[in-house]
Design a protein around this motif. Structure first.
Motif, PDB file in Angstrom:
ATOM      1  N   UNK A   1      -7.883  -9.373 -10.457  1.00  9.31           N
ATOM      2  CA  UNK A   1      -8.357  -9.886  -9.167  1.00  9.31           C
ATOM      3  C   UNK A   1      -9.840  -9.574  -9.038  1.00  9.31           C
ATOM      4  N   UNK A   2     -10.647 -10.625  -8.985  1.00  5.63           N
ATOM      5  CA  UNK A   2     -12.103 -10.472  -8.935  1.00  5.63           C
ATOM      6  C   UNK A   2     -12.670 -11.397  -7.871  1.00  5.63           C
ATOM      7  N   UNK A   3     -13.834 -11.021  -7.371  1.00  5.36           N
ATOM      8  CA  UNK A   3     -14.516 -11.856  -6.386  1.00  5.36           C
ATOM      9  C   UNK A   3     -16.018 -11.770  -6.594  1.00  5.36           C
ATOM     10  N   UNK A   4     -16.720 -12.741  -6.033  1.00  2.49           N
ATOM     11  CA  UNK A   4     -18.182 -12.772  -6.102  1.00  2.49           C
ATOM     12  C   UNK A   4     -18.714 -12.269  -4.762  1.00  2.49           C
ATOM     13  N   UNK A   5     -19.628 -11.325  -4.824  1.00  8.56           N
ATOM     14  CA  UNK A   5     -20.287 -10.794  -3.635  1.00  8.56           C
ATOM     15  C   UNK A   5     -21.769 -11.150  -3.712  1.00  8.56           C
ATOM     16  N   UNK A   6     -22.439 -11.097  -2.577  1.00 10.35           N
ATOM     17  CA  UNK A   6     -23.870 -11.404  -2.462  1.00 10.35           C
ATOM     18  C   UNK A   6     -24.202 -12.847  -2.847  1.00 10.35           C
ATOM     19  N   UNK A   7     -23.242 -13.744  -2.709  1.00 14.66           N
ATOM     20  CA  UNK A   7     -23.476 -15.126  -3.110  1.00 14.66           C
ATOM     21  C   UNK A   7     -24.454 -15.868  -2.200  1.00 14.66           C
ATOM     22  N   UNK A   8     -24.717 -15.353  -1.022  1.00 20.23           N
ATOM     23  CA  UNK A   8     -25.591 -16.056  -0.084  1.00 20.23           C
ATOM     24  C   UNK A   8     -26.964 -15.403   0.073  1.00 20.23           C
ATOM     25  N   UNK A   9     -27.272 -14.405  -0.741  1.00 23.53           N
ATOM     26  CA  UNK A   9     -28.529 -13.690  -0.579  1.00 23.53           C
ATOM     27  C   UNK A   9     -29.729 -14.349  -1.262  1.00 23.53           C
ATOM     28  N   UNK A  10     -29.525 -15.369  -2.063  1.00 23.88           N
ATOM     29  CA  UNK A  10     -30.647 -16.009  -2.764  1.00 23.88           C
ATOM     30  C   UNK A  10     -31.700 -16.513  -1.785  1.00 23.88           C
ATOM     31  N   UNK A  11     -31.289 -16.906  -0.614  1.00 23.37           N
ATOM     32  CA  UNK A  11     -32.220 -17.433   0.383  1.00 23.37           C
ATOM     33  C   UNK A  11     -33.170 -16.397   0.961  1.00 23.37           C
ATOM     34  N   UNK A  12     -32.874 -15.125   0.807  1.00 23.28           N
ATOM     35  CA  UNK A  12     -33.758 -14.091   1.351  1.00 23.28           C
ATOM     36  C   UNK A  12     -34.543 -13.369   0.258  1.00 23.28           C
ATOM     37  N   UNK A  13     -34.459 -13.870  -0.982  1.00 21.52           N
ATOM     38  CA  UNK A  13     -35.263 -13.280  -2.057  1.00 21.52           C
ATOM     39  C   UNK A  13     -36.729 -13.400  -1.671  1.00 21.52           C
ATOM     40  N   UNK A  14     -37.427 -12.330  -1.742  1.00 18.37           N
ATOM     41  CA  UNK A  14     -38.813 -12.272  -1.269  1.00 18.37           C
ATOM     42  C   UNK A  14     -38.894 -11.384  -0.044  1.00 18.37           C
ATOM     43  N   UNK A  15     -37.946 -11.561   0.852  1.00 21.01           N
ATOM     44  CA  UNK A  15     -37.822 -10.646   1.992  1.00 21.01           C
ATOM     45  C   UNK A  15     -37.186  -9.348   1.513  1.00 21.01           C
ATOM     46  N   UNK A  16     -36.254  -9.490   0.580  1.00 25.26           N
ATOM     47  CA  UNK A  16     -35.632  -8.363  -0.103  1.00 25.26           C
ATOM     48  C   UNK A  16     -36.042  -8.437  -1.574  1.00 25.26           C
TER      49      UNK A  16
ATOM     50  N   UNK B   1     -18.503  -4.821 -11.073  1.00 25.74           N
ATOM     51  CA  UNK B   1     -18.439  -4.977 -12.519  1.00 25.74           C
ATOM     52  C   UNK B   1     -19.809  -5.301 -13.092  1.00 25.74           C
ATOM     53  N   UNK B   2     -20.512  -6.265 -12.493  1.00 24.07           N
ATOM     54  CA  UNK B   2     -21.802  -6.675 -13.026  1.00 24.07           C
ATOM     55  C   UNK B   2     -22.553  -7.563 -12.043  1.00 24.07           C
ATOM     56  N   UNK B   3     -23.844  -7.734 -12.305  1.00 19.54           N
ATOM     57  CA  UNK B   3     -24.648  -8.742 -11.615  1.00 19.54           C
ATOM     58  C   UNK B   3     -24.752  -9.936 -12.542  1.00 19.54           C
ATOM     59  N   UNK B   4     -24.921 -11.104 -11.959  1.00 20.70           N
ATOM     60  CA  UNK B   4     -25.107 -12.322 -12.751  1.00 20.70           C
ATOM     61  C   UNK B   4     -26.472 -12.917 -12.429  1.00 20.70           C
ATOM     62  N   UNK B   5     -26.979 -13.705 -13.335  1.00 17.71           N
ATOM     63  CA  UNK B   5     -28.306 -14.297 -13.133  1.00 17.71           C
ATOM     64  C   UNK B   5     -28.303 -15.393 -12.073  1.00 17.71           C
ATOM     65  N   UNK B   6     -27.126 -15.986 -11.822  1.00 22.61           N
ATOM     66  CA  UNK B   6     -27.038 -17.019 -10.783  1.00 22.61           C
ATOM     67  C   UNK B   6     -25.588 -17.141 -10.310  1.00 22.61           C
ATOM     68  N   UNK B   7     -25.418 -17.881  -9.232  1.00 20.49           N
ATOM     69  CA  UNK B   7     -24.098 -18.008  -8.612  1.00 20.49           C
ATOM     70  C   UNK B   7     -23.099 -18.729  -9.510  1.00 20.49           C
ATOM     71  N   UNK B   8     -23.551 -19.715 -10.255  1.00 20.03           N
ATOM     72  CA  UNK B   8     -22.637 -20.463 -11.128  1.00 20.03           C
ATOM     73  C   UNK B   8     -22.018 -19.547 -12.181  1.00 20.03           C
TER      74      UNK B   8
ATOM     75  N   UNK C   1     -35.942  -9.247  -5.308  1.00 21.65           N
ATOM     76  CA  UNK C   1     -35.114 -10.270  -5.969  1.00 21.65           C
ATOM     77  C   UNK C   1     -33.908  -9.717  -6.714  1.00 21.65           C
ATOM     78  N   UNK C   2     -34.045  -8.541  -7.332  1.00 20.70           N
ATOM     79  CA  UNK C   2     -32.908  -7.993  -8.059  1.00 20.70           C
ATOM     80  C   UNK C   2     -31.789  -7.523  -7.130  1.00 20.70           C
ATOM     81  N   UNK C   3     -32.070  -7.390  -5.853  1.00 17.58           N
ATOM     82  CA  UNK C   3     -31.045  -7.026  -4.877  1.00 17.58           C
ATOM     83  C   UNK C   3     -30.343  -8.255  -4.301  1.00 17.58           C
ATOM     84  N   UNK C   4     -30.806  -9.434  -4.697  1.00 15.95           N
ATOM     85  CA  UNK C   4     -30.255 -10.680  -4.162  1.00 15.95           C
ATOM     86  C   UNK C   4     -29.397 -11.433  -5.174  1.00 15.95           C
TER      87      UNK C   4
END
Length: 100
Positions: free
Chosen positions: A26-41, A4-11, A43-46
């Motif tokens: 029925x909705x879910x959050x995906x990529x919630x744990x990728x913030x820790x690898x921003x820089x390796x990937x 549906x969309x990307x959000x600026x942060x997990x909250x 940032x907009x992909x995290x």
């Protein structure tokens, strides 16, 4: 499932997903744990993403998401003379409630 969309942060992503679920979408959050690898990937992909499980609910989900992203803002003058802006319904200066 449909993204549906990307959000600026997990909250924010979690709040949007919860609001959709409360409306029966029925909705879910995906990529919630990728913030820790921003820089390796890149940032907009995290950024966390909100996905819906039933593509048939996309129109209603997008409508609800639009409403969540565009909450009307109030601007009113309190009886104490303070200008109150934003989503506040109570004066920060004297605690009076916004007139109805």
């Amino acid at each position: 499932m449909l993204r549906l969309t990307q959000a600026s942060n997990l909250a924010i992503a979690t709040l949007w997903a919860d609001a959709l679920n409360d409306e029966g979408i029925v909705a879910s959050v995906q990529r919630q744990y990728l913030a820790g690898v921003a820089g390796e990937l890149p940032p907009d992909q995290c950024l966390p993403e909100v996905w819906i499980h039933h593509p048939a609910q996309e129109a209603r989900a997008r409508e609800l998401l639009y409403d969540l992203q565009h909450v009307p803002q109030h601007r009113w003058l309190c009886t104490c003379g303070e200008l109150v802006e934003g989503g506040f319904e109570q004066c920060w200066n004297c605690a009076a409630w916004m007139p109805r």
